[in-house]
Design a protein around this motif. Structure first.
Motif, PDB file in Angstrom:
ATOM      1  N   ILE A   1      61.078  24.457  30.321  1.00 34.05           N
ATOM      2  CA  ILE A   1      60.987  23.515  31.218  1.00 34.05           C
ATOM      3  C   ILE A   1      61.030  23.857  32.859  1.00 34.05           C
ATOM      4  CG2 ILE A   1      62.160  21.314  32.031  1.00 34.05           C
ATOM      5  CD1 ILE A   1      63.100  20.843  29.145  1.00 34.05           C
ATOM      6  N   GLY A   2      62.032  24.867  33.039  1.00 35.22           N
ATOM      7  CA  GLY A   2      61.931  25.173  34.362  1.00 35.22           C
ATOM      8  C   GLY A   2      61.710  26.664  34.985  1.00 35.22           C
ATOM      9  N   ARG A   3      60.886  27.023  33.875  1.00 28.14           N
ATOM     10  CA  ARG A   3      60.336  28.369  34.195  1.00 28.14           C
ATOM     11  C   ARG A   3      58.858  28.593  34.025  1.00 28.14           C
ATOM     12  NH1 ARG A   3      62.819  32.679  36.707  1.00 28.14           N
ATOM     13  NH2 ARG A   3      62.389  34.484  35.872  1.00 28.14           N
ATOM     14  N   VAL A   4      57.906  29.245  35.275  1.00 25.74           N
ATOM     15  CA  VAL A   4      56.552  29.436  35.041  1.00 25.74           C
ATOM     16  C   VAL A   4      56.391  30.935  35.251  1.00 25.74           C
ATOM     17  CG1 VAL A   4      56.008  27.213  35.921  1.00 25.74           C
ATOM     18  CG2 VAL A   4      56.287  29.277  37.325  1.00 25.74           C
ATOM     19  N   GLY A   5      55.202  31.320  34.925  1.00 20.81           N
ATOM     20  CA  GLY A   5      54.866  32.831  34.985  1.00 20.81           C
ATOM     21  C   GLY A   5      53.442  32.914  35.175  1.00 20.81           C
ATOM     22  N   TRP A   6      52.850  34.011  35.590  1.00 20.55           N
ATOM     23  CA  TRP A   6      51.296  34.193  35.637  1.00 20.55           C
ATOM     24  C   TRP A   6      50.886  35.257  34.738  1.00 20.55           C
ATOM     25  CZ3 TRP A   6      54.346  32.462  39.476  1.00 20.55           C
ATOM     26  CH2 TRP A   6      53.961  31.297  40.111  1.00 20.55           C
ATOM     27  N   SER A   7      49.756  35.223  34.288  1.00 25.80           N
ATOM     28  CA  SER A   7      49.057  36.255  33.563  1.00 25.80           C
ATOM     29  C   SER A   7      48.768  37.599  34.221  1.00 25.80           C
ATOM     30  CB  SER A   7      47.804  35.603  32.796  1.00 25.80           C
ATOM     31  OG  SER A   7      47.131  36.836  32.493  1.00 25.80           O
ATOM     32  N   ALA A   8      49.410  38.753  34.087  1.00 29.72           N
ATOM     33  CA  ALA A   8      48.993  39.822  34.852  1.00 29.72           C
ATOM     34  C   ALA A   8      47.853  40.236  34.683  1.00 29.72           C
ATOM     35  CB  ALA A   8      50.223  41.215  34.321  1.00 29.72           C
ATOM     36  N   PHE A   9      47.338  39.929  33.608  1.00 25.80           N
ATOM     37  CA  PHE A   9      45.622  40.239  33.535  1.00 25.80           C
ATOM     38  C   PHE A   9      45.028  39.370  34.274  1.00 25.80           C
ATOM     39  CE2 PHE A   9      41.651  39.489  31.331  1.00 25.80           C
ATOM     40  CZ  PHE A   9      41.198  40.918  31.394  1.00 25.80           C
ATOM     41  N   GLU A  10      45.196  38.202  34.383  1.00 25.66           N
ATOM     42  CA  GLU A  10      44.555  37.241  35.261  1.00 25.66           C
ATOM     43  C   GLU A  10      44.542  37.471  36.907  1.00 25.66           C
ATOM     44  OE1 GLU A  10      45.125  33.159  34.083  1.00 25.66           O
ATOM     45  OE2 GLU A  10      44.291  33.395  32.173  1.00 25.66           O
ATOM     46  N   ILE A  11      45.875  38.259  37.131  1.00 22.02           N
ATOM     47  CA  ILE A  11      46.075  38.316  38.540  1.00 22.02           C
ATOM     48  C   ILE A  11      45.087  39.503  38.993  1.00 22.02           C
ATOM     49  CG2 ILE A  11      47.704  39.377  40.112  1.00 22.02           C
ATOM     50  CD1 ILE A  11      47.971  36.221  39.802  1.00 22.02           C
ATOM     51  N   HIS A  12      45.281  40.527  37.854  1.00 26.74           N
ATOM     52  CA  HIS A  12      44.467  41.792  38.043  1.00 26.74           C
ATOM     53  C   HIS A  12      43.026  41.380  38.463  1.00 26.74           C
ATOM     54  CE1 HIS A  12      43.182  45.932  37.803  1.00 26.74           C
ATOM     55  NE2 HIS A  12      42.304  45.591  36.721  1.00 26.74           N
ATOM     56  N   GLN A  13      42.323  40.784  37.587  1.00 23.01           N
ATOM     57  CA  GLN A  13      41.252  40.316  37.475  1.00 23.01           C
ATOM     58  C   GLN A  13      40.966  39.499  38.976  1.00 23.01           C
ATOM     59  OE1 GLN A  13      40.683  37.715  34.029  1.00 23.01           O
ATOM     60  NE2 GLN A  13      39.124  39.085  33.134  1.00 23.01           N
ATOM     61  N   TRP A  14      41.795  38.672  39.362  1.00 23.76           N
ATOM     62  CA  TRP A  14      41.552  37.918  40.816  1.00 23.76           C
ATOM     63  C   TRP A  14      41.519  39.175  41.953  1.00 23.76           C
ATOM     64  CZ3 TRP A  14      44.610  37.362  45.047  1.00 23.76           C
ATOM     65  CH2 TRP A  14      44.384  36.506  46.177  1.00 23.76           C
ATOM     66  N   ILE A  15      42.439  40.147  41.849  1.00 24.70           N
ATOM     67  CA  ILE A  15      42.376  41.129  42.775  1.00 24.70           C
ATOM     68  C   ILE A  15      41.142  41.981  42.813  1.00 24.70           C
ATOM     69  CG2 ILE A  15      43.366  43.384  43.596  1.00 24.70           C
ATOM     70  CD1 ILE A  15      46.139  41.960  42.429  1.00 24.70           C
ATOM     71  N   GLU A  16      40.739  42.075  41.464  1.00 28.99           N
ATOM     72  CA  GLU A  16      39.278  43.012  41.423  1.00 28.99           C
ATOM     73  C   GLU A  16      38.336  41.981  42.124  1.00 28.99           C
ATOM     74  OE1 GLU A  16      38.637  46.011  40.071  1.00 28.99           O
ATOM     75  OE2 GLU A  16      40.480  46.452  40.456  1.00 28.99           O
ATOM     76  N   SER A  17      38.227  40.940  41.610  1.00 30.01           N
ATOM     77  CA  SER A  17      37.154  39.966  42.345  1.00 30.01           C
ATOM     78  C   SER A  17      37.250  39.975  43.963  1.00 30.01           C
ATOM     79  CB  SER A  17      37.301  38.633  41.774  1.00 30.01           C
ATOM     80  OG  SER A  17      38.331  37.804  42.322  1.00 30.01           O
ATOM     81  N   LYS A  18      38.471  40.060  44.549  1.00 26.79           N
ATOM     82  CA  LYS A  18      38.254  39.976  45.863  1.00 26.79           C
ATOM     83  C   LYS A  18      37.965  41.551  46.411  1.00 26.79           C
ATOM     84  CE  LYS A  18      40.165  36.052  46.608  1.00 26.79           C
ATOM     85  NZ  LYS A  18      39.301  35.247  47.243  1.00 26.79           N
ATOM     86  N   LEU A  19      38.245  42.376  45.625  1.00 29.24           N
ATOM     87  CA  LEU A  19      37.645  43.848  45.908  1.00 29.24           C
ATOM     88  C   LEU A  19      36.217  44.031  46.005  1.00 29.24           C
ATOM     89  CD1 LEU A  19      40.365  45.912  44.294  1.00 29.24           C
ATOM     90  CD2 LEU A  19      40.126  45.671  46.716  1.00 29.24           C
ATOM     91  N   ASN A  20      35.913  43.411  44.847  1.00 27.61           N
ATOM     92  CA  ASN A  20      34.237  43.556  44.702  1.00 27.61           C
ATOM     93  C   ASN A  20      33.559  42.461  45.432  1.00 27.61           C
ATOM     94  OD1 ASN A  20      34.541  45.148  42.355  1.00 27.61           O
ATOM     95  ND2 ASN A  20      34.715  43.788  40.749  1.00 27.61           N
ATOM     96  N   SER A  21      34.111  41.564  46.077  1.00 27.30           N
ATOM     97  CA  SER A  21      33.332  40.525  47.090  1.00 27.30           C
ATOM     98  C   SER A  21      33.321  41.055  48.431  1.00 27.30           C
ATOM     99  CB  SER A  21      34.014  39.244  47.084  1.00 27.30           C
ATOM    100  OG  SER A  21      35.192  39.237  47.534  1.00 27.30           O
ATOM    101  N   ARG A  22      34.065  42.448  48.754  1.00 26.55           N
ATOM    102  CA  ARG A  22      34.066  42.830  49.968  1.00 26.55           C
ATOM    103  C   ARG A  22      32.523  43.194  50.493  1.00 26.55           C
ATOM    104  NH1 ARG A  22      38.293  47.493  49.844  1.00 26.55           N
ATOM    105  NH2 ARG A  22      37.040  48.278  48.188  1.00 26.55           N
ATOM    106  N   VAL A  23      32.376  43.074  51.826  1.00 23.22           N
ATOM    107  CA  VAL A  23      31.145  43.213  52.135  1.00 23.22           C
ATOM    108  C   VAL A  23      31.296  44.870  52.745  1.00 23.22           C
ATOM    109  CG1 VAL A  23      29.461  42.697  54.256  1.00 23.22           C
ATOM    110  CG2 VAL A  23      30.650  41.135  53.041  1.00 23.22           C
ATOM    111  N   VAL A  24      30.158  45.673  52.394  1.00 22.87           N
ATOM    112  CA  VAL A  24      30.329  46.970  52.732  1.00 22.87           C
ATOM    113  C   VAL A  24      29.591  47.123  53.969  1.00 22.87           C
ATOM    114  CG1 VAL A  24      29.389  49.526  52.083  1.00 22.87           C
ATOM    115  CG2 VAL A  24      30.086  47.679  50.367  1.00 22.87           C
ATOM    116  N   VAL A  25      30.282  47.711  54.972  1.00 25.15           N
ATOM    117  CA  VAL A  25      29.650  47.881  56.493  1.00 25.15           C
ATOM    118  C   VAL A  25      29.308  49.359  56.603  1.00 25.15           C
ATOM    119  CG1 VAL A  25      30.162  47.777  59.008  1.00 25.15           C
ATOM    120  CG2 VAL A  25      31.201  46.355  57.323  1.00 25.15           C
ATOM    121  N   GLU A  26      27.946  49.405  56.983  1.00 25.81           N
ATOM    122  CA  GLU A  26      27.401  50.795  57.074  1.00 25.81           C
ATOM    123  C   GLU A  26      27.656  51.279  58.593  1.00 25.81           C
ATOM    124  OE1 GLU A  26      23.655  51.094  55.606  1.00 25.81           O
ATOM    125  OE2 GLU A  26      23.654  49.989  54.018  1.00 25.81           O
ATOM    126  N   SER A  27      27.885  52.592  58.689  1.00 26.46           N
ATOM    127  CA  SER A  27      27.952  53.061  60.133  1.00 26.46           C
ATOM    128  C   SER A  27      26.607  53.217  60.660  1.00 26.46           C
ATOM    129  CB  SER A  27      28.723  54.534  59.943  1.00 26.46           C
ATOM    130  OG  SER A  27      27.961  55.329  59.280  1.00 26.46           O
TER     131      SER A  27
END
Length: 83
Positions: A54-80
């Motif tokens: 009733i008073g406690r929530v949490g997050w899936s560690a796997f889903e948090i990891h996937q979200w972080i990976e999606s942010k990393l994969n969406s980065r724009v690669v800047v060429e020198s």
């Protein structure tokens, strides 16, 4: 005899808000703002909470990891230029 021989077992871990903050580097207030559909900062890709009690929530560690990976994969690669 071991019943788990030649079987794959994946354990999903539920993490608390402090761990989400630690893993993402995002503040508590920002996390809840990103989860609010009425906010202009709403991120529909951010993992949803899991109601544990009733008073406690949490997050899936796997889903948090996937979200972080999606942010990393969406980065724009800047060429020198002019190397």
């Amino acid at each position: 005899m071991n019943a788990f021989i030649s079987q794959t077992f994946t354990m999903h871990q539920i993490i608390n808000l402090k761990q989400v903050i630690l893993f993402t580097g995002i503040s508590r207030a920002t996390i809840y703002t990103m989860m609010d559909p009425k906010s202009k900062y709403y991120d529909k890709t951010f993992p949803k909470q899991v109601q544990l009690t009733i008073g406690r929530v949490g997050w899936s560690a796997f889903e948090i990891h996937q979200w972080i990976e999606s942010k990393l994969n969406s980065r724009v690669v800047v060429e020198s230029v002019g190397a």
